[in-house]
Write a protein that holds these residues in place. Structure first.
Motif, PDB file in Angstrom:
ATOM      1  N   ILE B  52       0.836  -1.212   0.000  1.00 45.40           N
ATOM      2  CA  ILE B  52       0.000   0.000   0.000  1.00 45.40           C
ATOM      3  C   ILE B  52       0.868   1.258   0.000  1.00 45.40           C
ATOM      4  O   ILE B  52       0.504   2.288  -0.552  1.00 45.40           O
ATOM      5  N   SER B  53       2.054   1.169   0.598  1.00 50.32           N
ATOM      6  CA  SER B  53       2.903   2.357   0.711  1.00 50.32           C
ATOM      7  C   SER B  53       3.891   2.478  -0.447  1.00 50.32           C
ATOM      8  O   SER B  53       4.726   3.377  -0.452  1.00 50.32           O
ATOM      9  N   ASP B  77       4.718   7.751  -5.228  1.00 47.37           N
ATOM     10  CA  ASP B  77       3.305   7.624  -5.594  1.00 47.37           C
ATOM     11  C   ASP B  77       2.436   7.686  -4.344  1.00 47.37           C
ATOM     12  O   ASP B  77       1.438   8.396  -4.306  1.00 47.37           O
ATOM     13  N   ALA B  78       2.825   6.903  -3.338  1.00 48.14           N
ATOM     14  CA  ALA B  78       2.026   6.824  -2.119  1.00 48.14           C
ATOM     15  C   ALA B  78       1.906   8.195  -1.466  1.00 48.14           C
ATOM     16  O   ALA B  78       0.816   8.607  -1.070  1.00 48.14           O
ATOM     17  N   GLY B  82      -1.339  10.833  -0.646  1.00 48.18           N
ATOM     18  CA  GLY B  82      -1.683  11.146   0.737  1.00 48.18           C
ATOM     19  C   GLY B  82      -1.600   9.953   1.662  1.00 48.18           C
ATOM     20  O   GLY B  82      -2.355   9.836   2.620  1.00 48.18           O
ATOM     21  N   ILE B  83      -0.692   9.048   1.356  1.00 41.67           N
ATOM     22  CA  ILE B  83      -0.495   7.870   2.212  1.00 41.67           C
ATOM     23  C   ILE B  83       0.873   7.960   2.873  1.00 41.67           C
ATOM     24  O   ILE B  83       1.878   8.150   2.189  1.00 41.67           O
ATOM     25  N   ALA B  84       0.908   7.841   4.187  1.00 38.43           N
ATOM     26  CA  ALA B  84       2.185   7.850   4.910  1.00 38.43           C
ATOM     27  C   ALA B  84       2.320   6.542   5.668  1.00 38.43           C
ATOM     28  O   ALA B  84       1.330   5.994   6.137  1.00 38.43           O
ATOM     29  N   LEU B 170      -0.369   4.351   7.694  1.00 39.71           N
ATOM     30  CA  LEU B 170      -0.133   2.931   7.923  1.00 39.71           C
ATOM     31  C   LEU B 170       0.917   2.807   9.015  1.00 39.71           C
ATOM     32  O   LEU B 170       1.967   3.436   8.941  1.00 39.71           O
ATOM     33  N   MET B 171       0.626   2.023  10.034  1.00 40.85           N
ATOM     34  CA  MET B 171       1.593   1.870  11.127  1.00 40.85           C
ATOM     35  C   MET B 171       1.854   0.390  11.358  1.00 40.85           C
ATOM     36  O   MET B 171       0.954  -0.341  11.771  1.00 40.85           O
TER      37      MET B 171
END
Ligand SMILES: Nc1ncnc2c1ncn2[C@@H]1O[C@H](COP(=O)(O)OP(=O)(O)OP(=O)(O)O)[C@@H](O)[C@H]1O
Ligand SMILES: [Mg+2]
Lengths: 338, 256
Positions: B52-53, B77-78, B82-84, B170-171
């Motif tokens: 996903i990241s 891209d991630a 807006g994905i961290a 994402l953690m």
């Protein structure tokens, strides 16, 4: 809550690079000790004239060591610097002595050196050839090209303006020393105050972490070797201008001097952090030792022997400092106590 | 659920050489929703986060963001989407200091004419602000993170997630190295993110944490999605059973 904020302490007076000072002190102390010892052994060593002479000798190596600091900080190595120096200088020199414009001649030297540095970078970054092998290969091939171009020929007779870069003086300072000083200041700024510098350190410290931030790791790698090429071009220019000559064998074994200067200065061979100040001091230290050997009447070949030994000691000291080796486990030393 | 869908994974597959690490994994995450991903060691949780990241590519399957199909083939891209992500390996550079790590790849600069110089003062101030959101006792911002404790390092890595405005965080095991107080601070932080409408996918082996924070719990086993359950309608032993047997739990399990 504001409580948690007070937990974050910012350290002494906003100094971000505190650890750096200590390493700089170490090499400076070593330099001073060497000056004192050599001066006692041979008073001729301790003269302004001689010091300027040493710095002038060291200048091309200082300039190249600035570039090598970036390469080694980025966990790379460049064995091809001597060959790049030879090939770029014979081509540019030949152009100038056959009537080419000095400015274009200088530009040729720089551009050829940068292009060859970029070539190393592409081999390392995009073809994923380990730096040691990639630059070993270019070291041999580029030396071969330099020999094909000028085997047995000694080029001499630079235009005056170019010779000035190696022989002129400004405010009593020899031009090579001045150029080396500027290169070192630029390198210090680049390594510590720009994104490029942070990325070099990150590349050497944890390449995968840098990749995960979205930074183009390959681009940085190419830039690192390209910058090394730039410093080789500049260092080579100073070197040939000073002696007003070049030949295909020039710069042989200079990679060991340049790498030695960087390692002696305290830049970690394992990547991640580097010190320009240390590299400059390392190059000066090597030039001092060479100078002392010459004054003492030792055979030139002793210089090679001593340089190798100094490198080994410098790496050992680095390993001790960073805890990779402990005194207690060293042969000879280990038996004294636990 | 009633929340609008933010992220949808459809039939993701990932092979490592012969190993089928993710098998037809599907999952949706709503806007402002906290989804916990649980499963045994080697279940494929980290692999899912890496895909996903953009840290790794998937071999098959689609990713949709707000209903639109997207490709996440690189970390860049991630972040554009807006994905961290906080990876299990933390992604810190040991030789860099605290704020150099937090800002790596997103440095603050100031211009001197055409030249851009790092704005260390600004990064330092911002770092203090970010770390203030966590219960973290950082000795000095200028020291290399190599010389910090595991928990301190983890907090530095978490604070990187807060640097930019993002939609999804994402953690991967954010509390693994943290003490009780620090762990609670991270739970509080997730709560605040949720209030701001940020979605969170959190991997944890600590079911107490999972039950206290998650809106939904997704269970992976051997690369397969066993199902998702709501912590309100299930007990810990239900989840433990799903993790160990790989059998779904009733209607919610079938829902995904
Ligand atoms: N880079 C890789 N190359 C080959 N196999 C891998 C790689 N990364 C993970 N795997 C394998 O894929 C499977 C899933 O690994 P993953 O790291 O996603 O598990 P996980 O659920 O995060 O486990 P843990 O709880 O231990 O962190 C494991 O069997 C692992 O061995
Ligand atoms: Mg994992």
């Amino acid at each position: 809550m504001s409580v948690s904020k007070t937990n974050v302490k910012t350290g002494a007076a906003g100094r971000a690079d505190g650890a750096f000072t200590f390493e700089g002190l170490g090499i400076t102390a070593v330099l001073l000790v060497i000056i004192v010892v050599f001066s006692f052994v041979n008073p001729r060593f301790f003269a302004i004239e001689n010091f300027l002479n040493i710095l002038t000798q060291a200048a091309p190596f200082i300039i190249m060591a600035v570039g090598m600091t970036f390469v080694i900080t980025a966990a790379g190595i460049d064995l091809s610097v001597g060959s790049i120096l030879a090939l770029s200088s014979v081509i540019g020199f030949d152009f100038m002595t056959s009537g080419g414009h000095p400015v274009i001649g200088v530009a040729i030297i720089i551009v050829v050196a940068v292009a060859l540095g970029v070539l190393n970078g592409v081999l390392v970054a995009y073809l994923v050839i380990p730096p040691f092998i990639a630059t070993l290969a270019t070291m041999v091939s580029l030396r071969g090209l330099a020999l094909l171009h000028s085997a047995g020929t000694m080029h001499y007779g630079l235009p005056e303006a170019v010779a000035f870069l190696g022989q002129g003086k400004v405010l009593g300072l020899p031009m090579p020393v001045l150029i080396a000083l500027l290169a070192a200041l630029f390198g210090y700024w680049l390594l510590n105050f720009t994104k490029f510098g942070v990325y070099c350190r990150a590349l050497g410290g944890n390449k995968e972490a840098l990749r995960l931030t979205g930074v183009s790791v390959k681009r940085i790698e190419v830039l690192v070797y390209g910058f090394m090429g730039l410093m080789v071009g500049l260092g080579g220019l100073v070197m040939i201008a000073r002696i007003d000559s070049t030949q295909a064998t020039i710069g042989t074994a200079s990679e060991i001097h340049v790498i030695a200067a960087v390692i002696i200065g305290g830049t970690s061979l394992f990547g991640g952090k580097g010190t320009i100040y240390g590299s400059v001091a390392g190059a000066i230290l090597l030039a001092m030792v060479a100078n002392a050997l010459v004054i003492g009447g030792a055979d030139f070949f002793w210089q090679l022997v001593v340089t190798g030994i100094i490198v080994l000691f410098a790496v050992l000291i680095g390993n001790l400092r960073e805890g990779r080796v402990s005194m207690a486990k060293l042969p000879l030393f280990g038996r004294t106590k636990s | 659920m009633e929340a609008k869908e933010l992220l949808k994974l459809a039939n993701l597959n990932k092979w490592y050489d012969g190993l089928h690490a993710l098998q037809d994994v599907s999952l949706t995450i709503g806007e402002g929703e906290v989804v916990a991903l649980v499963g045994d060691n080697g279940a494929g949780k980290s692999t899912l986060v890496k895909i996903i990241s953009g840290a790794q590519g998937s071999d098959e399957g689609e990713i949709y963001l707000k209903g639109k199909p997207v490709t996440v083939s690189s970390p860049k891209d991630a972040s554009n989407l807006g994905i961290a992500a906080l990876h299990q390996s933390l992604g810190l550079v040991g030789s860099l200091n605290v704020f150099e790590n937090i800002f790596l790849g997103r440095e603050e600069t100031r211009s001197i004419g055409p030249i851009k110089v790092l704005d260390k003062k600004k990064m330092r101030e911002r770092a203090i602000e970010l770390l203030g959101e966590l219960a973290i006792d950082v000795p000095r911002l200028g020291v290399p993170v190599l010389s910090m404790s595991g928990g301190q390092r983890q907090c530095v890595a978490i604070s990187r997630l807060l640097l930019d405005q993002v939609n999804l965080i994402l953690m991967d095991e954010p509390m693994a190295a943290l003490g009780v107080a620090e762990g609670q601070k991270v739970l509080d932080l997730i709560e605040r993110l949720k209030e701001k409408g940020v979605s969170v996918l959190i991997i944890s082996h600590n079911l107490e944490h999972v039950f206290s924070i998650a809106d939904r719990i997704a269970v992976l086993k051997n690369g397969r999605m066993v199902g998702t359950v709501s912590p309100k309608n299930s007990s810990r032993s239900d989840v433990v059973r799903m993790i160990t047997t790989g059998e779904g739990a009733g209607p919610e399990g079938a829902a995904q």
